[in-house]
Each structure stands twice: as structure tokens, then as C-alpha cells.
Design an enzyme around this catalytic site. Sequence first.
Site, mmCIF file in Angstrom:
data_model
loop_
_atom_site.group_PDB
_atom_site.id
_atom_site.type_symbol
_atom_site.label_atom_id
_atom_site.label_comp_id
_atom_site.label_asym_id
_atom_site.label_seq_id
_atom_site.Cartn_x
_atom_site.Cartn_y
_atom_site.Cartn_z
ATOM 1 N N ALA A 148 -2.923 13.465 1.494
ATOM 2 C CA ALA A 148 -2.950 12.008 1.498
ATOM 3 C C ALA A 148 -3.657 11.559 0.217
ATOM 4 C CB ALA A 148 -3.700 11.515 2.740
ATOM 5 N N MET A 149 -3.707 10.276 0.002
ATOM 6 C CA MET A 149 -4.388 9.726 -1.174
ATOM 7 C C MET A 149 -5.850 10.168 -1.206
ATOM 8 S SD MET A 149 -2.209 7.599 -2.797
ATOM 9 C CE MET A 149 -3.273 6.529 -3.729
ATOM 10 N N ALA A 195 -7.565 12.844 -2.165
ATOM 11 C CA ALA A 195 -8.042 14.163 -1.731
ATOM 12 C C ALA A 195 -8.418 15.067 -2.896
ATOM 13 C CB ALA A 195 -6.989 14.840 -0.860
ATOM 14 N N LYS A 235 -6.241 15.787 -5.742
ATOM 15 C CA LYS A 235 -5.109 16.526 -6.315
ATOM 16 C C LYS A 235 -5.201 16.604 -7.842
ATOM 17 C CE LYS A 235 -2.220 13.764 -4.237
ATOM 18 N NZ LYS A 235 -3.197 12.971 -3.449
ATOM 19 N N SER A 236 -5.464 15.487 -8.488
ATOM 20 C CA SER A 236 -5.548 15.482 -9.955
ATOM 21 C C SER A 236 -6.748 16.287 -10.437
ATOM 22 C CB SER A 236 -5.623 14.049 -10.478
ATOM 23 O OG SER A 236 -4.432 13.353 -10.150
ATOM 24 N N ASP A 249 1.621 16.770 -11.926
ATOM 25 C CA ASP A 249 0.916 15.792 -11.098
ATOM 26 C C ASP A 249 1.911 14.722 -10.665
ATOM 27 O OD1 ASP A 249 -1.431 14.928 -9.843
ATOM 28 O OD2 ASP A 249 -2.023 13.652 -11.523
ATOM 29 N N GLU A 250 1.606 14.066 -9.566
ATOM 30 C CA GLU A 250 2.487 13.025 -9.008
ATOM 31 C C GLU A 250 3.877 13.589 -8.737
ATOM 32 O OE1 GLU A 250 1.047 10.398 -7.980
ATOM 33 O OE2 GLU A 250 -0.793 10.453 -9.168
ATOM 34 N N GLN A 274 5.594 13.919 -6.160
ATOM 35 C CA GLN A 274 6.466 13.210 -5.218
ATOM 36 C C GLN A 274 7.561 12.444 -5.951
ATOM 37 O OE1 GLN A 274 3.191 12.461 -5.581
ATOM 38 N NE2 GLN A 274 2.950 10.266 -5.904
ATOM 39 N N CYS A 286 -12.200 7.034 10.214
ATOM 40 C CA CYS A 286 -12.698 7.363 11.557
ATOM 41 C C CYS A 286 -13.309 8.762 11.613
ATOM 42 C CB CYS A 286 -11.587 7.233 12.595
ATOM 43 S SG CYS A 286 -10.375 8.581 12.552
#
Length: 183
Positions: A10-11, A13, A15-16, A81-82, A84, A141
Site C-alpha cells: 500500500a502507499m 510502505a 518502496k522507493s 519504481d512506480e 503499477q 487502526c
Amino acid sequence: MAKLYFRYSAMNAGKSTALLQVAHNYEEQGQQVKLYTAAIDSRYGVGQVTSRLGPQREVDMFDGATDFLNDAPRVACVLVDEAQFLSTAQVQQLHQLAQIRGVPVICYGLRSDFRGEPFPGSAYLLALADDIEELKNICTCGKKATMNIRVDGQGKRIREGEQVSIGGNEQYRQACGRCFYAG
């Protein structure tokens, strides 16, 4: 044997950050790497991979016309990267780069959009990658975040719209499945 790797999350986390660390590790050993990011992602400048922690680096960009089989020189590793935003043909090219030319390819990206729909590039990476790893993040949460939520300027959730809208923390939140469906 070289592999095609897909590291997704998910956003927010890291990755970059992970991609930049891998590039550093290769280069510290005197090996050359080729780094790419999506041309449409200009959040931190065009042709930049930038970690929210601060490190950034100029890299090559890919768009729909990029042919990875013809573009990639002899390198020790290709990092994307990116991911998706890759096309299905580009994922196939990266798979061939690993399988036929013996160049490891490590792709970092989102698995799904703010509606829970897969990105085409991610769907093909999930199908073709030889090694798949989820990078972990947490929801507000406290549970593991696996989804992305798009929000407007007031922080209210947006449920419809174009699949691609480039933005960072001001436009997206990571969420667990329960919060994704409850919100």
C-alpha cells in the site's frame, strides 16, 4: 538464474526507499544498475525517485513507448519504481530481460488502486514475477495496511474517478481491508 521480482505494498510502505537501497548496494560493489520511474509521476520532480525519508536520485523515465528490451544496456540489475504504471507488454519485456538475458529486474509498485481494482502492470507482475514480496505498512487502526484510499482536500474519501491521479500523503491514505470497506 536471474529473476523478475515484484515488491508491492500500500502507499507509504517504503518502496522507493527500498529501491534506492538496492541501487546503493549494487553500486557499492562496483556494479552498474539501471533505474526507471514512471514519466507521469512528477510529485518530486520529473525523472526522480524520491523517498519520503529524504534520499532522492535522478533516474530514467518510462512511458508507454519505452521498450525495455532495446533500452536496457548491459547492467547488473534493472530497478523500476512506480511499476503499477507499466503496460502488460512492458512487464513481458522485463520478464524476458530476466529470463533470456539473465538480468535481475526488481519492480516496486502498488498492487491496486483506490477502488481496490488492480493496475494492469501490477496484475501482470503478479502473474509473471518469479518472486513476489509484500512490503508491510500499517493502517491508522493498527492493522496491516493492504489497500489505498483516495481523499479530497478536506480528507474526505473519494470513491470514484480516474484510476490514475498522481499524489502523495495529501491525496492518499493506506488502509487495512476493514477500514477500506468501512470508510
